[in-house]
Write an enzyme that holds these catalytic residues in place. Sequence first.
Site, PDB file in Angstrom:
ATOM      1  CB  THR A 116      -5.623   5.324  -3.359  1.00 38.37           C
ATOM      2  OG1 THR A 116      -6.544   4.289  -3.703  1.00 38.37           O
ATOM      3  CG2 THR A 116      -5.674   5.529  -1.858  1.00 38.37           C
ATOM      4  CD  GLU A 171      -2.964  -1.007   0.120  1.00 39.53           C
ATOM      5  OE1 GLU A 171      -2.545  -0.937  -1.048  1.00 39.53           O
ATOM      6  OE2 GLU A 171      -4.170  -1.043   0.395  1.00 39.53           O
TER       7      GLU A 171
HETATM    8  N1  HSE Z   1      -8.553   4.429   3.741  1.00 41.94           N
HETATM    9  C1  HSE Z   1      -8.054   4.518   2.388  1.00 41.94           C
HETATM   10  C2  HSE Z   1      -8.516   5.839   1.801  1.00 41.94           C
HETATM   11  C3  HSE Z   1      -8.584   3.374   1.581  1.00 41.94           C
HETATM   12  O1  HSE Z   1      -9.698   6.142   1.943  1.00 41.94           O
HETATM   13  O2  HSE Z   1      -7.700   6.551   1.218  1.00 41.94           O
HETATM   14  C4  HSE Z   1      -8.144   3.364   0.143  1.00 41.94           C
HETATM   15  O3  HSE Z   1      -8.743   2.243  -0.503  1.00 41.94           O
END
Ligand code: HSE
Length: 309
Positions: free
Chosen positions: A183, A130
Amino acid sequence: MKSIKIFAPATVANVTCGFDVLGFAVHKPGDEVLLVESDAPGISIVDIKGDQGLLPKAAEKNTVSVAIKAFLEHLNLDTGIEIYLEKKMPLGSGLGSSAASAVAGVFGVNELLGRPLTVTELLPFAMQGEMLACGEPHADNVAPALLGGFVLIRSYDPLDVVKIDAPNDLFATIIHPQIEIATKDARSILKKSLLLRDAVKQWGNIAGLVTGLIKQDYDLISRSMEDVIVEPVRSMLIPGFEQVKAAALDSGALGCGISGSGPSIFALSRSLKNAKQVAQAMESCFQDLDIVSDVYVSPVNQQGPLIIS
Ligand code: HSE
């Protein structure tokens, strides 16, 4: 040569009010990763299917290989691993695509090596994937993909994750409009400071949601599924978000919000029948807006990764 094929599931992160601290896994879609032990040391990606040629094959640039590398380095091993990755879900969709690949990778190598670590101990390595994907090692996709069910990230430092008992008759509807949101971009637009009154509302809701799940109190789940911090900002990136959310709630969903960083939108329902009705309502909303979408209906996946062969 030893080999193993793993399926790891898509996940819904945030679950409305739990930005970076809550997520759950579903049964479909998901990614498949075949790992083959090789005589030559080093990790290589031999083949990637289903990504329309978009993902890098260089081992230092792909979430699956980066996660496996971090894991092997931790164990001081130079085991050779060949990776065959089959993406079975859209990229940049808010369904935890990078997380599914990383989880399948570390889970699979751990199995190949005879389980030197527990499944929970694999989490920090999957989080490295990630880190590569969006610049933040957030765990709310990798933790549920690895552990199954609903998972709360109580703390990042030290890492403290808690699997939450959730009702068995909870079903997710996820709709993915065919637009892509990275993201990294969806995080960069978020406000860096908050009003205390918004924070109070949000932590009341997240505590309410977790309590509702544990107590199987559907009304409490429903009234806690509200995000006053992230959704108002990110929903602007998703055409038709307000209409689709209203359609889901009008059709009887307990709650509805952005899945992860979007553009996918998810809803929770108390029965499969209702989850399907919600799917139809959401789909027809996107159709009216001329936006092509894929829809998935799934129970909460309590298991996480699956050994296929
Ligand atoms: N918590 C993360 C965000 C998840 O909302 O950026 C990304 O899938």
